[in-house]
Enzyme design. Structure first.
Site, short mmCIF file in Angstrom:
data_model
loop_
_atom_site.label_atom_id
_atom_site.label_comp_id
_atom_site.label_asym_id
_atom_site.label_seq_id
_atom_site.Cartn_x
_atom_site.Cartn_y
_atom_site.Cartn_z
N ALA A 1 5.09 -9.89 2.34
CA ALA A 1 5.06 -9.71 0.89
C ALA A 1 6.21 -10.45 0.24
O ALA A 1 7.35 -10.40 0.70
CB ALA A 1 5.14 -8.22 0.56
N GLU B 1 -5.17 -13.10 15.19
CA GLU B 1 -4.10 -13.01 14.19
C GLU B 1 -2.83 -12.49 14.84
O GLU B 1 -2.85 -11.53 15.62
CB GLU B 1 -4.50 -12.07 13.05
CG GLU B 1 -3.38 -11.89 12.02
CD GLU B 1 -3.71 -10.88 10.95
OE1 GLU B 1 -4.52 -11.22 10.07
OE2 GLU B 1 -3.17 -9.75 10.99
N TYR C 1 1.94 -13.60 6.56
CA TYR C 1 3.00 -14.00 5.63
C TYR C 1 3.43 -12.76 4.88
O TYR C 1 2.62 -12.11 4.22
CB TYR C 1 2.44 -15.05 4.67
CG TYR C 1 3.44 -15.77 3.80
CD1 TYR C 1 4.27 -16.75 4.33
CD2 TYR C 1 3.52 -15.51 2.43
CE1 TYR C 1 5.16 -17.45 3.53
CE2 TYR C 1 4.40 -16.21 1.63
CZ TYR C 1 5.22 -17.17 2.18
OH TYR C 1 6.10 -17.87 1.37
#
Length: 310
Positions: free
Chosen positions: A41, A7, A39
């Site tokens: 908030a 990630e 991605y």
């Protein structure tokens, strides 16, 4: 051979963009199953997330997996984002409820039209079905004619799993039920949020299987290389800070020693979950490849010739 994935989060500056592109190069070189991009908030990182996904798609053979969130999104807004990501070549998604923006209390979150990750899973599949409802196959010897096939490229949609319960819902069995609902909605596999004990993951998987969850559940592991990061991660995830790991990081004399401590702890955890049947590993990298590659090397998942870079 056991697979693995990574990630990354999107860069905020040009300098960090150059650094993350180098990280992508180093991580792609060891052959991960995918590299995911977070991605922000309320879609705050939409453009930079998409740019990084495009970079992975265009410059490496690795599958780029896009995070998408529900918070603050209407059906129309989410549909636009999903289509934009698909048009950029993304065929894999991680559907998340999403965290509130910084400074916004949990009880003031505006979820918008999508109340759960399960609904986002369904929307992703629906957008693809509406975008490409069928394919046409040309008929040999009959120019200008074709046969309609109902088959289309299927998007791969993953979801989050919470071995110790969602930080805003501490009932573990409720989280198993939520995971089952995500599977019913069309999820292909799950990636866990952080945990620090192998039994947390293994026990959760056992409960999920008893409840009828059949999709792969991939453990998410982070090599933690600083005490401050460990405290912050524990605060966000709701996990208890492992006292021995925190003490070791606080007493380490330098960055090299802290990285070795983080790699050693993550390696022990990775070996234990793999021995317990985990299908692969997902490594949270904090956009740094050194520790992640160190864990894979210690687990025998990449060649020992793959060196860490200072």
């Amino acid at each position: 051979m056991t697979g693995f994935s990574f990630e990354l989060f999107p860069p905020r500056t040009e300098a960090s963009a150059r650094a993350v592109r180098e990280t992508v190069r180093e991580l792609a070189a060891v052959g991960p199953q995918f590299i995911s991009v977070t991605y922000g908030a309320n879609g705050t990182s939409r453009d930079s997330s998409l740019d990084l996904l495009r970079h992975i798609h265009r410059t490496t053979p690795v599958r780029a997996l896009a995070h998408l969130t529900c918070v603050g999104n209407s059906h129309a807004q989410a549909t636009v984002v999903i289509r934009e990501f698909i048009e950029a070549g993304v065929t894999s998604f991680l559907a998340l409820r999403g965290d509130p923006p910084a400074g916004v209390p949990e009880d003031e979150i505006e979820l918008g039209d999508l109340a759960s990750a399960s609904e986002l899973v369904q929307l992703i599949h629906r957008v693809q079905a509406e975008r490409i409802p069928y394919t046409e196959v040309g008929l040999p010897g009959l120019p200008g004619t074709s046969r309609v096939e109902p088959k289309r490229q299927k998007l791969e949609v993953s979801v989050a799993a919470f071995p110790n319960g969602h930080p805003r819902n501490r009932s573990g069995f409720d989280d198993v039920d939520a995971l089952l609902a995500k599977q019913v909605a069309g999820a292909d596999f799950a990636v866990t949020q952080l945990f620090f004990e192998a039994d947390d993951y293994l026990g959760f998987v056992a409960r999920a299987r008893e409840a009828g969850v059949t999709m792969p559940i991939i453990p998410g592991i982070m090599p933690v290389t600083s005490a401050a990061r460990l405290r912050r991660v524990a605060e966000l995830s709701g996990e208890a800070v492992p006292a021995d790991l925190l003490d070791a990081l606080e007493q380490a004399p330098d960055e090299t020693a802290r990285r070795e401590i983080g790699v050693e702890h993550a390696t022990r955890l990775a070996r234990a979950v793999l021995a317990g049947g985990a299908p692969s590993l997902h490594l949270y990298t904090f956009n740094q490849h050194e520790a992640a590659l160190g864990v894979l090397r210690e687990c025998g998942l990449v060649s020992p010739s793959i060196k860490e870079y200072a």
